[in-house]
Design a protein around this motif. Structure first.
Motif, mmCIF file in Angstrom:
data_model
loop_
_atom_site.group_PDB
_atom_site.id
_atom_site.type_symbol
_atom_site.label_atom_id
_atom_site.label_comp_id
_atom_site.label_asym_id
_atom_site.label_seq_id
_atom_site.Cartn_x
_atom_site.Cartn_y
_atom_site.Cartn_z
ATOM 1 N N ILE A 1 7.973 6.126 7.525
ATOM 2 C CA ILE A 1 7.259 7.196 7.184
ATOM 3 C C ILE A 1 7.265 8.196 8.017
ATOM 4 C CG2 ILE A 1 4.856 8.114 6.265
ATOM 5 C CD1 ILE A 1 4.817 5.424 4.852
ATOM 6 N N THR A 2 6.880 7.658 9.476
ATOM 7 C CA THR A 2 6.749 8.534 10.620
ATOM 8 C C THR A 2 8.105 9.228 10.853
ATOM 9 O OG1 THR A 2 5.111 6.892 11.813
ATOM 10 C CG2 THR A 2 6.541 8.381 13.054
ATOM 11 N N LEU A 3 9.098 8.651 10.962
ATOM 12 C CA LEU A 3 10.397 9.266 11.107
ATOM 13 C C LEU A 3 10.775 10.195 10.063
ATOM 14 C CD1 LEU A 3 12.541 6.150 12.453
ATOM 15 C CD2 LEU A 3 11.398 7.971 13.662
ATOM 16 N N ILE B 1 0.892 -1.308 -0.156
ATOM 17 C CA ILE B 1 0.152 0.044 0.030
ATOM 18 C C ILE B 1 1.000 1.302 -0.085
ATOM 19 C CG2 ILE B 1 -2.084 -1.260 1.194
ATOM 20 C CD1 ILE B 1 -1.122 0.271 3.744
ATOM 21 N N TYR B 2 2.006 1.081 0.472
ATOM 22 C CA TYR B 2 3.045 2.151 0.322
ATOM 23 C C TYR B 2 3.913 2.169 -0.806
ATOM 24 C CZ TYR B 2 1.489 2.697 5.211
ATOM 25 O OH TYR B 2 0.752 2.937 6.523
ATOM 26 N N THR B 3 3.799 2.805 -1.993
ATOM 27 C CA THR B 3 4.552 2.920 -3.032
ATOM 28 C C THR B 3 4.986 4.178 -3.328
ATOM 29 O OG1 THR B 3 2.537 3.495 -4.350
ATOM 30 C CG2 THR B 3 2.907 0.929 -4.109
ATOM 31 N N GLU B 4 6.102 4.537 -4.003
ATOM 32 C CA GLU B 4 6.426 5.685 -4.481
ATOM 33 C C GLU B 4 5.348 6.432 -4.808
ATOM 34 O OE1 GLU B 4 9.801 8.014 -7.022
ATOM 35 O OE2 GLU B 4 9.963 6.012 -7.164
ATOM 36 N N GLU B 5 4.450 5.920 -5.849
ATOM 37 C CA GLU B 5 3.205 6.859 -6.430
ATOM 38 C C GLU B 5 2.510 7.296 -4.996
ATOM 39 O OE1 GLU B 5 -0.407 6.174 -9.304
ATOM 40 O OE2 GLU B 5 0.861 4.517 -9.140
ATOM 41 N N SER B 6 1.915 6.374 -4.336
ATOM 42 C CA SER B 6 1.136 6.651 -3.011
ATOM 43 C C SER B 6 1.802 7.777 -2.098
ATOM 44 C CB SER B 6 0.657 5.303 -2.443
ATOM 45 O OG SER B 6 1.680 4.692 -1.795
ATOM 46 N N LEU B 7 3.160 7.550 -1.945
ATOM 47 C CA LEU B 7 3.542 8.454 -1.074
ATOM 48 C C LEU B 7 3.924 9.782 -1.620
ATOM 49 C CD1 LEU B 7 6.605 6.030 0.713
ATOM 50 C CD2 LEU B 7 4.193 6.663 1.533
ATOM 51 N N LYS C 1 14.351 10.226 1.858
ATOM 52 C CA LYS C 1 14.682 9.490 3.168
ATOM 53 C C LYS C 1 13.908 8.475 3.454
ATOM 54 C CE LYS C 1 16.505 11.072 6.132
ATOM 55 N NZ LYS C 1 17.918 10.833 6.681
ATOM 56 N N THR C 2 12.715 8.469 2.829
ATOM 57 C CA THR C 2 11.672 7.187 3.283
ATOM 58 C C THR C 2 11.958 6.107 2.229
ATOM 59 O OG1 THR C 2 9.998 8.871 3.643
ATOM 60 C CG2 THR C 2 9.165 6.512 3.260
ATOM 61 N N ILE C 3 12.386 6.097 0.910
ATOM 62 C CA ILE C 3 12.449 5.112 -0.083
ATOM 63 C C ILE C 3 13.737 5.024 -0.230
ATOM 64 C CG2 ILE C 3 11.879 3.969 -2.049
ATOM 65 C CD1 ILE C 3 9.435 5.841 -2.419
ATOM 66 N N ASP C 4 14.503 4.498 0.898
ATOM 67 C CA ASP C 4 16.246 4.119 0.919
ATOM 68 C C ASP C 4 16.489 2.973 0.409
ATOM 69 O OD1 ASP C 4 15.711 2.993 3.039
ATOM 70 O OD2 ASP C 4 16.479 4.663 4.429
ATOM 71 N N THR D 1 16.992 0.534 2.502
ATOM 72 C CA THR D 1 16.373 -0.479 3.247
ATOM 73 C C THR D 1 14.878 -0.718 2.977
ATOM 74 O OG1 THR D 1 15.691 1.210 5.061
ATOM 75 C CG2 THR D 1 18.017 0.266 5.057
ATOM 76 N N TRP D 2 14.104 0.086 2.182
ATOM 77 C CA TRP D 2 12.681 0.038 1.727
ATOM 78 C C TRP D 2 12.238 -1.151 1.580
ATOM 79 C CZ3 TRP D 2 8.741 3.041 3.237
ATOM 80 C CH2 TRP D 2 7.498 3.128 2.404
ATOM 81 N N LEU D 3 12.937 -1.797 0.482
ATOM 82 C CA LEU D 3 12.399 -3.048 -0.013
ATOM 83 C C LEU D 3 12.371 -4.303 1.122
ATOM 84 C CD1 LEU D 3 14.045 -3.270 -3.648
ATOM 85 C CD2 LEU D 3 11.771 -2.542 -3.006
ATOM 86 N N GLU D 4 13.142 -4.305 2.157
ATOM 87 C CA GLU D 4 13.210 -5.020 3.198
ATOM 88 C C GLU D 4 12.391 -5.104 4.209
ATOM 89 O OE1 GLU D 4 15.326 -7.701 2.396
ATOM 90 O OE2 GLU D 4 16.184 -6.383 0.785
ATOM 91 N N LEU D 5 11.708 -3.790 4.315
ATOM 92 C CA LEU D 5 10.586 -3.679 5.236
ATOM 93 C C LEU D 5 9.341 -4.195 4.930
ATOM 94 C CD1 LEU D 5 11.742 -0.050 6.182
ATOM 95 C CD2 LEU D 5 12.435 -2.124 7.435
ATOM 96 N N GLY D 6 8.813 -4.595 6.036
ATOM 97 C CA GLY D 6 7.275 -5.120 6.236
ATOM 98 C C GLY D 6 6.262 -3.877 6.228
ATOM 99 N N ILE D 7 5.058 -4.027 6.373
ATOM 100 C CA ILE D 7 4.217 -2.771 6.663
ATOM 101 C C ILE D 7 4.329 -2.021 7.761
ATOM 102 C CG2 ILE D 7 2.456 -4.148 7.634
ATOM 103 C CD1 ILE D 7 0.402 -2.537 6.118
ATOM 104 N N LYS D 8 4.770 -2.779 8.744
ATOM 105 C CA LYS D 8 4.937 -1.874 10.162
ATOM 106 C C LYS D 8 6.287 -1.034 10.204
ATOM 107 C CE LYS D 8 4.393 -1.769 14.918
ATOM 108 N NZ LYS D 8 4.287 -2.783 16.323
ATOM 109 N N GLY D 9 7.252 -1.690 9.439
ATOM 110 C CA GLY D 9 8.539 -1.067 9.322
ATOM 111 C C GLY D 9 8.388 -0.037 8.186
#
Length: 362
Positions: A54-56, A8-14, A36-39, A41-49
């Motif tokens: 995004i919060t940070l 649900i979190y894609t570059e387009e939606s962000l 800062k968000t799509i760095d 580590t992004w591909l390795e993260l699950g939904i909560k990560g």
């Protein structure tokens, strides 16, 4: 529909989301936020990560003053996507809003944001760090006119809330939680009642005797409470708890005869399905709860059982009913299958009524 929840979190939606923030605050740095968000580590993260990422990133890109940042989030909230997408908004309160000076505004924000996306995860640190104060707030929320806020009162203090740190203290002594749930046991909202039932089910996993007694006290008050009690006792029912089975009228398994329990094949491969059938015959008027357990072979060579409910029915004396069930052995996100001997066990009113083995190959 996204294949994985995290998608649900894609570059387009962000980018669309960042554009909303920039429309409210023209100084919001869209490209910096995305970088800062799509760095790496992004591909390795699950939904909560991804949510926390995004919060940070928002913490860096929104005003440093917490109250000013919340003012922007307040304006953005009605414009952001619903569902799970906006969970980073209450998460922002969890990460940046726990200072004593920010308590009042953070509580107001959690109450507001839960009406768009649930604040159930964000309230956890507030409960852990300020239990008495926060549970007083949860009890106040239990009386709120909005069903989303009332649900937050229950869902936020579940001892075993998925995706969240457990509330260990309430696993050991859930008294404050049970006192809160007393207010919601006949809530007019099915959304709230489901949360209450899930909370009771959480508690039953560590304090079964408390939930057995509560079920006896609550059951029979009204249809709303009855549904909560039965759904809240689902783990105890699957465990074959005799007191709970008897409470719902499933106490007598001897009055039910199982006939012709058989497999259509005894050999399948991963990705196929196993099919079994049987007939139940009532010797007298009976309520019948039918379940089956699959003993799966695990990677370590040991078996692990999962219980599945078939039906809950009433049969007249000498009435028979035929069942045929197909159970998939496809690999899914929550279960991977392994070759070896498996078994299916039929369970009638909490009592095992036969086991059949079958082989699973690759």
């Amino acid at each position: 529909m996204a294949e994985l929840l995290k998608d649900i979190y894609t570059e387009e939606s962000l980018r669309e989301m960042a554009g909303i923030f920039q429309s409210i605050d023209p100084t919001f740095p869209v490209e910096h936020f995305l970088a800062k968000t799509i760095d790496e580590t992004w591909l390795e993260l699950g939904i909560k990560g991804r949510m926390r990422k995004i919060t940070l990133s928002l913490g860096e890109c929104l005003p440093a003053d917490y109250h000013e940042a919340l003012a922007i989030l307040d304006q953005a909230a009605p414009l952001l996507s619903s569902g799970l997408f906006g969970l980073f908004v209450p998460d922002f309160v969890e990460v940046y809003g726990q200072a004593e000076a920010d308590w009042a505004v953070s509580i107001q924000a959690l109450e507001k944001y839960t009406q768009y996306w649930s604040s159930e995860m964000a309230v956890r640190p507030f409960i852990i760090n300020h239990e008495e104060r926060m549970m007083a707030q949860m009890n106040a929320w239990a009386k709120h006119e909005n069903e989303h806020v009332r649900r937050l009162a229950s869902e936020g203090c579940r001892p075993l809330l998925p995706w969240s740190q457990p509330l260990t203290k309430y696993k050991e002594d859930p008294t404050p939680v049970l006192q809160l749930l007393e207010q919601l046991k006949a809530d007019p909202s099915a959304y709230v009642r489901k949360s209450v039932a899930n909370n009771l089910n959480d508690i039953s996993k560590h304090q079964p005797e408390l939930i057995v007694q509560l079920a006896k006290d609550w059951y029979g008050e009204n249809d709303r409470t009855n549904w909560i009690v039965k759904h809240g006792c689902r783990t105890l029912l699957k465990q074959g708890n005799r007191e709970v089975l008897a409470l719902f009228g499933y106490g007598d398994s001897s009055a039910i005869e199982v006939q012709d329990f058989k497999l259509e094949t005894k050999e399948v491969v991963i990705g196929e399905a196993i099919t079994f059938s049987f007939t139940v015959l009532a010797k007298k008027d009976s309520k019948v709860r039918l379940e089956y357990g699959i003993d799966y072979m695990k990677a370590n060579g040991k078996s692990s059982r999962k219980i599945f409910q078939l039906s809950a029915i009433s049969l007249k004396a000498n009435e028979a009913k035929f069942y045929r069930r197909k159970h998939s052995l496809k690999n899914v996100s929550v279960r991977k299958h392994y070759p070896g001997t498996h078994s299916v066990t039929l369970i009638v009113n909490g009592t095992e009524q036969g086991t059949l083995n079958f082989e699973v190959g690759e």
